[in-house]
Design a protein around this motif. Structure first.
Motif, PDB file in Angstrom:
ATOM      1  N   THR A 106       0.658  -0.985  -0.231  1.00 11.01           N
ATOM      2  CA  THR A 106       0.229   0.283  -0.264  1.00 11.01           C
ATOM      3  C   THR A 106       0.746   0.836  -0.703  1.00 11.01           C
ATOM      4  OG1 THR A 106       0.531   0.379   2.004  1.00 11.01           O
ATOM      5  CG2 THR A 106      -1.815  -1.082   1.369  1.00 11.01           C
ATOM      6  N   ARG A 107       1.954   1.303  -0.029  1.00  8.86           N
ATOM      7  CA  ARG A 107       2.714   2.328   0.589  1.00  8.86           C
ATOM      8  C   ARG A 107       2.735   2.869  -1.394  1.00  8.86           C
ATOM      9  NH1 ARG A 107       8.704   1.453   2.382  1.00  8.86           N
ATOM     10  NH2 ARG A 107       8.757   3.542   2.794  1.00  8.86           N
ATOM     11  N   VAL A 108       2.673   3.896  -1.281  1.00  6.50           N
ATOM     12  CA  VAL A 108       3.342   4.876  -2.575  1.00  6.50           C
ATOM     13  C   VAL A 108       4.349   5.904  -2.408  1.00  6.50           C
ATOM     14  CG1 VAL A 108       2.419   6.153  -5.078  1.00  6.50           C
ATOM     15  CG2 VAL A 108       1.026   4.387  -3.281  1.00  6.50           C
ATOM     16  N   LEU A 109       5.386   5.817  -3.333  1.00  4.59           N
ATOM     17  CA  LEU A 109       6.687   6.996  -2.571  1.00  4.59           C
ATOM     18  C   LEU A 109       6.809   6.811  -4.150  1.00  4.59           C
ATOM     19  CD1 LEU A 109       9.350   4.366  -1.807  1.00  4.59           C
ATOM     20  CD2 LEU A 109       7.539   5.499  -0.330  1.00  4.59           C
ATOM     21  N   VAL A 110       6.415   8.817  -4.056  1.00  8.08           N
ATOM     22  CA  VAL A 110       6.685  10.189  -4.725  1.00  8.08           C
ATOM     23  C   VAL A 110       7.358  10.954  -4.698  1.00  8.08           C
ATOM     24  CG1 VAL A 110       4.652   9.392  -5.607  1.00  8.08           C
ATOM     25  CG2 VAL A 110       4.772  11.415  -4.638  1.00  8.08           C
ATOM     26  N   VAL A 122       8.960  11.671  -1.488  1.00  7.53           N
ATOM     27  CA  VAL A 122      11.414  11.488  -0.858  1.00  7.53           C
ATOM     28  C   VAL A 122      11.490  12.828  -1.012  1.00  7.53           C
ATOM     29  CG1 VAL A 122      12.723   9.920  -2.140  1.00  7.53           C
ATOM     30  CG2 VAL A 122      10.231   9.490  -2.261  1.00  7.53           C
ATOM     31  N   ALA A 123      12.645  12.912   0.247  1.00  8.96           N
ATOM     32  CA  ALA A 123      12.957  14.233  -0.222  1.00  8.96           C
ATOM     33  C   ALA A 123      14.304  14.522  -2.468  1.00  8.96           C
ATOM     34  CB  ALA A 123      13.930  14.060   0.776  1.00  8.96           C
ATOM     35  N   VAL A 124      14.365  15.429  -1.960  1.00  9.09           N
ATOM     36  CA  VAL A 124      14.903  15.840  -2.942  1.00  9.09           C
ATOM     37  C   VAL A 124      16.192  17.236  -2.286  1.00  9.09           C
ATOM     38  CG1 VAL A 124      13.445  15.909  -4.964  1.00  9.09           C
ATOM     39  CG2 VAL A 124      13.974  17.830  -3.338  1.00  9.09           C
ATOM     40  N   ASP A 125      17.429  16.738  -2.863  1.00  9.04           N
ATOM     41  CA  ASP A 125      18.408  18.357  -2.509  1.00  9.04           C
ATOM     42  C   ASP A 125      17.684  19.379  -3.041  1.00  9.04           C
ATOM     43  OD1 ASP A 125      18.983  18.254  -5.421  1.00  9.04           O
ATOM     44  OD2 ASP A 125      21.084  16.931  -5.084  1.00  9.04           O
ATOM     45  N   THR A 126      18.838  20.721  -3.015  1.00 11.91           N
ATOM     46  CA  THR A 126      18.842  22.325  -3.489  1.00 11.91           C
ATOM     47  C   THR A 126      18.368  22.322  -4.933  1.00 11.91           C
ATOM     48  OG1 THR A 126      21.107  22.324  -3.206  1.00 11.91           O
ATOM     49  CG2 THR A 126      19.753  22.775  -0.770  1.00 11.91           C
ATOM     50  N   ARG A 175      17.172   4.684  -1.916  1.00 11.99           N
ATOM     51  CA  ARG A 175      16.840   2.879  -1.091  1.00 11.99           C
ATOM     52  C   ARG A 175      16.234   3.498   0.771  1.00 11.99           C
ATOM     53  NH1 ARG A 175      21.603   2.438  -2.538  1.00 11.99           N
ATOM     54  NH2 ARG A 175      21.838   1.507  -4.208  1.00 11.99           N
ATOM     55  N   ALA A 176      16.440   4.290   1.186  1.00 11.77           N
ATOM     56  CA  ALA A 176      16.965   4.658   2.790  1.00 11.77           C
ATOM     57  C   ALA A 176      14.885   4.023   2.567  1.00 11.77           C
ATOM     58  CB  ALA A 176      16.765   5.765   3.014  1.00 11.77           C
ATOM     59  N   ALA A 177      14.243   4.776   1.612  1.00 11.45           N
ATOM     60  CA  ALA A 177      13.140   4.723   2.296  1.00 11.45           C
ATOM     61  C   ALA A 177      12.143   3.824   1.638  1.00 11.45           C
ATOM     62  CB  ALA A 177      12.296   6.152   1.079  1.00 11.45           C
ATOM     63  N   LEU A 178      12.660   2.688   0.250  1.00  9.99           N
ATOM     64  CA  LEU A 178      12.442   1.803   0.696  1.00  9.99           C
ATOM     65  C   LEU A 178      12.904   0.480   1.555  1.00  9.99           C
ATOM     66  CD1 LEU A 178      13.666   2.045  -3.746  1.00  9.99           C
ATOM     67  CD2 LEU A 178      11.346   0.953  -2.771  1.00  9.99           C
ATOM     68  N   ALA A 179      14.032   1.166   2.056  1.00 10.94           N
ATOM     69  CA  ALA A 179      14.244  -0.142   2.937  1.00 10.94           C
ATOM     70  C   ALA A 179      13.712  -0.231   4.372  1.00 10.94           C
ATOM     71  CB  ALA A 179      15.875   0.263   3.296  1.00 10.94           C
ATOM     72  N   ALA A 180      12.275   0.631   4.187  1.00 12.24           N
ATOM     73  CA  ALA A 180      11.927   1.154   5.863  1.00 12.24           C
ATOM     74  C   ALA A 180      10.963   0.606   6.082  1.00 12.24           C
ATOM     75  CB  ALA A 180      11.446   2.328   5.246  1.00 12.24           C
ATOM     76  N   ALA A 181      10.763  -1.079   4.437  1.00 15.64           N
ATOM     77  CA  ALA A 181       9.446  -1.496   4.071  1.00 15.64           C
ATOM     78  C   ALA A 181       9.404  -1.830   2.875  1.00 15.64           C
ATOM     79  CB  ALA A 181       7.789  -1.717   5.217  1.00 15.64           C
ATOM     80  N   PRO A 182       9.828  -2.315   1.961  1.00 11.65           N
ATOM     81  CA  PRO A 182       9.901  -2.685   0.839  1.00 11.65           C
ATOM     82  C   PRO A 182       9.214  -3.225   0.488  1.00 11.65           C
ATOM     83  CG  PRO A 182      12.336  -3.864   2.115  1.00 11.65           C
ATOM     84  CD  PRO A 182      11.814  -2.926   3.129  1.00 11.65           C
ATOM     85  N   HIS A 183       8.108  -4.434   1.313  1.00 13.77           N
ATOM     86  CA  HIS A 183       7.336  -5.942   1.754  1.00 13.77           C
ATOM     87  C   HIS A 183       6.327  -5.039   1.476  1.00 13.77           C
ATOM     88  CE1 HIS A 183       7.424  -5.236   5.555  1.00 13.77           C
ATOM     89  NE2 HIS A 183       6.170  -5.818   5.694  1.00 13.77           N
TER      90      HIS A 183
END
Length: 396
Positions: free
Chosen positions: A91-95, A121-125, A135-143
């Protein structure tokens, strides 16, 4: 009119107009079995093959849509539904935090009505998503991740994302990646197979094709629940889109350096007239996935002490069409979500202009901006200062 809003929409290319006019004089629906219908179907399938060839895809991966918004909604919602149906935990949607509203609002709708968990998902300046951040965002709960959506190139500041690297990261976790390539197609070397994305959307009117016709490139291995059922193709628009893609892709190696020169000259001349203006996004000169780190045709600048809406109106009064970095909803000016995600304060985010070049742009357009920008900024600042005094007096 000096037209410098090609990132919003660009005039149709002559070849696309010819193709559309020719198809409009033909009779027959592509789904009909008679000879006229077979002729229309042949136009659609030849266009499908031409589009696939121009974008590094297979013809079977080309899905026609009603434009960029329709394609983004089909990709985000359809992939989410298919992935959740296969595994209810997903159910997670990462944008990315700088996505176009066509993507973010589709994801927000899923969150409100379909039980999705929207995560930005955060961006830089510069407005770029880094692979390690994804990768860090996905790794939190990839399943539990249904999909990732990151735009190829930002529509406001022009920053290009490393889509090939981001797709590789998503695939490490068995997650598909959709990319909004509306600004990139026909300008950058977009190759669907090479970039590794599982879904890619584009629209005709950004690259010299018709309004209301787009494409979703969809990997044959990826399930996607359709939004629409039944109906047929808009044969004239499909033919025009194929012609526009053929021309834009063929002309890009020559056109991109020309646009880059115009963009850089405009930035230099604007800074000469308004030294405290700030250039937003990647400054260019770098390389992302083998291409430029910044779209060649977009210059985005902030002018301290100004309101972007006032700048647009004043530029328009001088015959120059450009756009503001602020989104306006129901007449209420709001800071650009893109600049805010990049760390800009509200004042900077509100006082911005985007100049975007296209196939009709010339050095005369740059000269027109250089003549106008100084007096326009001065007048906008004076108006803002006067308004500030009136607000202060009223507050006493």
């Amino acid at each position: 009119m000096t037209y410098l809003d090609h990132a919003a929409t660009t005039p149709m290319l002559p070849g696309a107009v010819v193709a559309m006019r020719a198809a409009m004089t033909c009779t027959g629906a592509a789904s009909s079995r008679h000879s006229a219908g077979r002729a229309a179907s042949r136009v659609v399938e030849e266009s499908r093959s031409a589009i696939a060839a121009g974008l590094g895809a297979r013809p079977s991966e080309v899905v026609f849509t009603g434009g960029g918004t329709a394609g983004a909604n089909q990709a985000v919602k359809g992939i989410f539904w298919a992935r959740r149906a296969a595994d209810p935990r997903r159910t997670r949607v990462l944008v990315s935090a700088t996505e176009h509203h066509a993507v973010t609002e589709a994801a927000e709708w899923l969150a409100r009505h379909q039980g999705a968990e929207l995560e930005r998902v955060a961006v830089d300046t510069c407005g770029r998503v880094y692979p390690e951040v994804l990768r860090a965002a996905l790794a939190a709960a990839p399943h539990r991740v249904a999909l990732v959506s990151v735009m190829w190139a930002n529509n406001e500041v022009g920053t290009v994302n490393p889509i090939r690297e981001l797709a590789a990261v998503a695939h490490e976790f068995d997650v598909p990646l959709h990319t909004d390539a509306v600004q990139a197609a026909g300008v950058l070397p977009v190759d669907f197979a090479r970039c590794g994305a599982d879904a890619l959307t584009l629209t005709g009117h950004k690259l010299g094709g018709p309004h209301g016709q787009g494409v979703l490139l969809l990997s044959r291995e990826l399930a996607c629940v359709p939004l629409l059922h039944g109906g047929g193709e808009n044969v004239p628009a499909v033919a025009a889109l194929a012609a526009a893609i053929r021309h834009a892709v063929a002309a890009a190696p020559r056109r991109a350096p020309e646009l880059t020169r115009l963009r850089d000259e405009l930035v230099g001349r604007v800074l000469a007239e308004v030294p405290d203006a700030v250039v937003n996004g990647d400054r260019g000169g770098g390389c992302v996935d083998g291409g430029p780190s910044r779209l060649p045709g977009i210059a985005h600048l902030s002018f301290p002490g100004c309101e972007g809406d006032s700048l647009v109106v004043l530029m328009d009064a001088r015959g120059i069409a450009c756009s503001t970095g602020s989104a306006c909803t129901a007449g209420v000016p709001r800071p650009s979500h893109v600049l805010r995600a990049m760390g800009a304060c509200d004042a900077v985010a509100r006082g911005s202009l985007r100049f975007s070049f296209g196939h009709t742009s010339t050095a005369a357009d740059v000269a027109a901006v250089a003549r106008a920008i100084g007096p326009v900024v001065q007048r906008a600042r004076s108006a803002g200062h006067a308004a500030g005094i009136r607000r202060a007096v009223a507050a006493r």
